[in-house]
Design an enzyme around this catalytic site. Structure first.
Site, short mmCIF file in Angstrom:
data_model
loop_
_atom_site.label_atom_id
_atom_site.label_comp_id
_atom_site.label_asym_id
_atom_site.label_seq_id
_atom_site.Cartn_x
_atom_site.Cartn_y
_atom_site.Cartn_z
N TYR B 290 6.34 -17.87 1.19
CA TYR B 290 7.72 -18.08 0.63
C TYR B 290 8.63 -16.85 0.32
CZ TYR B 290 11.51 -21.13 -0.49
OH TYR B 290 12.82 -21.60 -0.87
N TYR B 335 17.77 -18.85 5.79
CA TYR B 335 17.21 -19.57 4.67
C TYR B 335 17.24 -20.94 4.78
CZ TYR B 335 15.87 -20.60 -0.09
OH TYR B 335 15.26 -21.12 -1.26
#
Lengths: 150, 383
Positions: B290, B335
């Site tokens: 992440y 994103y």
């Protein structure tokens, strides 16, 4: 209605207390810092909670502390920010480790509690630097903040 | 392969369909519309139809519920559904719940998706002026953006581990290079170390290129049983295993008040993941960590045990690390609270990544650290 919005100064986020946190904010209004401590196992607790997370005893005791501590980390707030802060950047937000062990956020302020427009370099901010408690009035919200100890 | 018994081999979960709509700054349609189109495309990819769907899981901060999405698509009945909280931490846990539903027999064909107009829809924190719960002790100080919370961790890691700006710069550049091989990635310009170091600060010590993009995106994934996957057109990405963790005394993004300052919940996910998969870091061929912020990459290599505590800088410099964030990740592809990382982890098993790692057997993906989170391994072979 629209005019009223345009005329009013941009606002800051405000804390909305509840029964578990109200004593903290009430104390700030008296320029006192209260932190909870378990009446059974003496654990210091932050953020406020109704039960000791160490021994599960209810109703931790609100306890006045000096606010003395050290810089555990910090950041410098820069754009893009919320509009109310646009004339105040850059400023420093500290993560302060109180001598009791818990860590809180607070502004880096001067001796009178005024927010410093700085990236912290001129003040010599550093990990582990000693800080002293002050209170900063942000449009009526009284916020624990810290100044570098002399 | 040593793996704790969890379910029958026939009911092992597998990802059989994936899709991502083109990423943009303004998609020009509602999240509901984009999400539905992504799901239909993922079902086509899987060789399945709406009539097959009987489960849906999603994560927070998009407008469309499972109920609404099922209604729009014409799903007859959801036998399993749910929503996972905590934004970027929710990706792998959402797929974990989908896998659990399949393994347990609660559902047979489960859809997960992420559709969010995070670019054109604006920054969520600009309207959050009434600070309740943990926020009342943070937002009044302008600790409002995710980057504000991350900055305190980053400063501490720099102090504790001696990380230099060039470390996180090298992470941003490596991920950008992957993005430049991926036509779907939003960031195609080369990024140099000079570009990185001279970029403006956003929240010290985080510079511009330490921070992820803001994207309108819609992606979806279809999971079913291993038994059914064998008859479908695409190479299945078998769900080898997963783990979740919150860590103690958790506050979202500001996990620095308690005794575990310096750690992220990944530290608690890691043992669960390796126990549940029966694997070790040495078995992993490619990772999608992440990456809302560059600093999350070196700490993830440490916390998932690819190297020891404090060894990330040397480990990344040594070239021994597996390729990471091969689509360009959150920093340079899009994103999407990590859903593009999930999709890319599946592509690596299928062999269809634009930065394909040869002979991938095990593909790791993780979700956001510094919130309750999870991780998952997709494998080429079933249990």
């Amino acid at each position: 209605m629209k005019e009223a919005v345009l005329d009013s100064a941009p606002s800051f986020p405000i804390p909305i207390a509840d029964a578990d946190t109200q004593p903290f904010w009430d104390a700030c209004g008296r320029s006192e810092l209260l932190i909870q401590r378990c009446g059974s196992c003496n654990q210091w607790l932050w953020q406020p909670r109704p039960i000791c997370s160490r021994c599960q005893t209810p109703d931790p005791v609100w306890t006045r502390v000096s606010g003395d501590g050290l810089v555990a980390s910090w950041t410098v707030i820069r754009p893009p920010t919320l509009p109310a802060y646009s004339g105040k950047v850059p400023f420093v937000v500290l993560l302060v480790q109180l001598d009791e062990g818990v860590r809180l956020l607070g502004y880096l302020v001067d001796d009178q509690g005024r927010l410093l427009q700085t990236d912290g370099e001129a003040e010599g901010i550093a990990m582990g630097a000693r800080v002293s408690l002050r209170f900063h009035d942000q449009a009526g919200t009284i916020l624990p903040s810290w100044t570098l100890a002399r | 392969m040593t793996r704790p018994a969890r379910g029958s081999r026939q009911r092992q979960a597998a990802v059989v369909g994936i899709h991502a709509l083109p990423f943009s700054k303004n998609m020009g349609m509602t999240e509901r519309n984009a999400g539905a189109r992504a799901i239909l495309a993922a079902l086509r990819d899987a060789g399945l139809t709406v009539a097959d769907v009987d489960g849906m899981f999603r994560y927070v901060w998009e407008g469309t519920t499972e109920m609404e999405m099922a209604r729009i698509l014409g799903v007859r009945n959801l036998r399993a559904f749910g929503e996972v909280d905590y934004g970027g931490g929710a990706g792998c846990p959402t797929l974990s719940l989908a896998s659990l539903a399949i393994e347990s027999g609660l559902a047979d064909v489960v859809v997960c998706w992420r559709a969010r107009n995070r670019s054109s829809g604006g920054r969520p924190w600009v309207s959050q002026y009434h600070a309740t719960g943990q926020d009342q002790f943070e937002r009044p100080y302008h600790v409002v953006r995710p980057v504000d919370g991350m900055a305190f961790h980053a400063r501490y890691w720099i102090h504790k581990y001696g990380w230099k700006p060039e470390l996180t710069g090298s992470v941003a550049i490596a991920i950008r290079e992957h993005a430049r091989r991926n036509p779907m990635a939003m960031m195609q310009r080369p990024l140099s170390m000079d570009d990185y170091l001279s970029a403006r600060m956003i929240a010290d010590p985080l510079r511009l290129y330490d921070c992820c993009l803001e994207t309108d995106a819609a992606l979806a994934m279809v999971l079913t049983t291993a038994e059914r996957a064998r008859d479908l057109p695409k190479i299945p990405a078998y769900v080898q295993g997963y783990g979740m963790g919150s860590g103690p005394d958790m506050t979202a993004m500001t996990f620095f008040y308690g005794d575990e300052f310096g750690s992220t919940p990944n530290r608690w996910v890691s043992p669960e993941l390796w126990r549940n998969t029966g694997l070790t870091p040495r078995d992993i061929d490619v990772v999608q960590f992440y990456d809302a912020f560059t600093f999350q990459i070196p700490i993830a290599f440490q916390e998932y045990g690819f190297c020891g505590d404090g060894e990330a800088a040397d480990y990344l410099a040594s070239g021994e690390a597996p390729p990471y964030n091969t689509s360009g990740g959150g920093l340079s592809e899009a994103y999407t609270h990590g859903f593009n990382l999930l999709v890319e982890a599946v592509r690596q098993v299928r062999g269809s990544s634009t930065s394909q790692v040869p002979n991938v057997r095990h593909s790791l993906v993780t979700s956001g650290n510094v919130v309750p989170t999870g991780a998952m391994v997709f494998s080429k072979e079933p249990w």
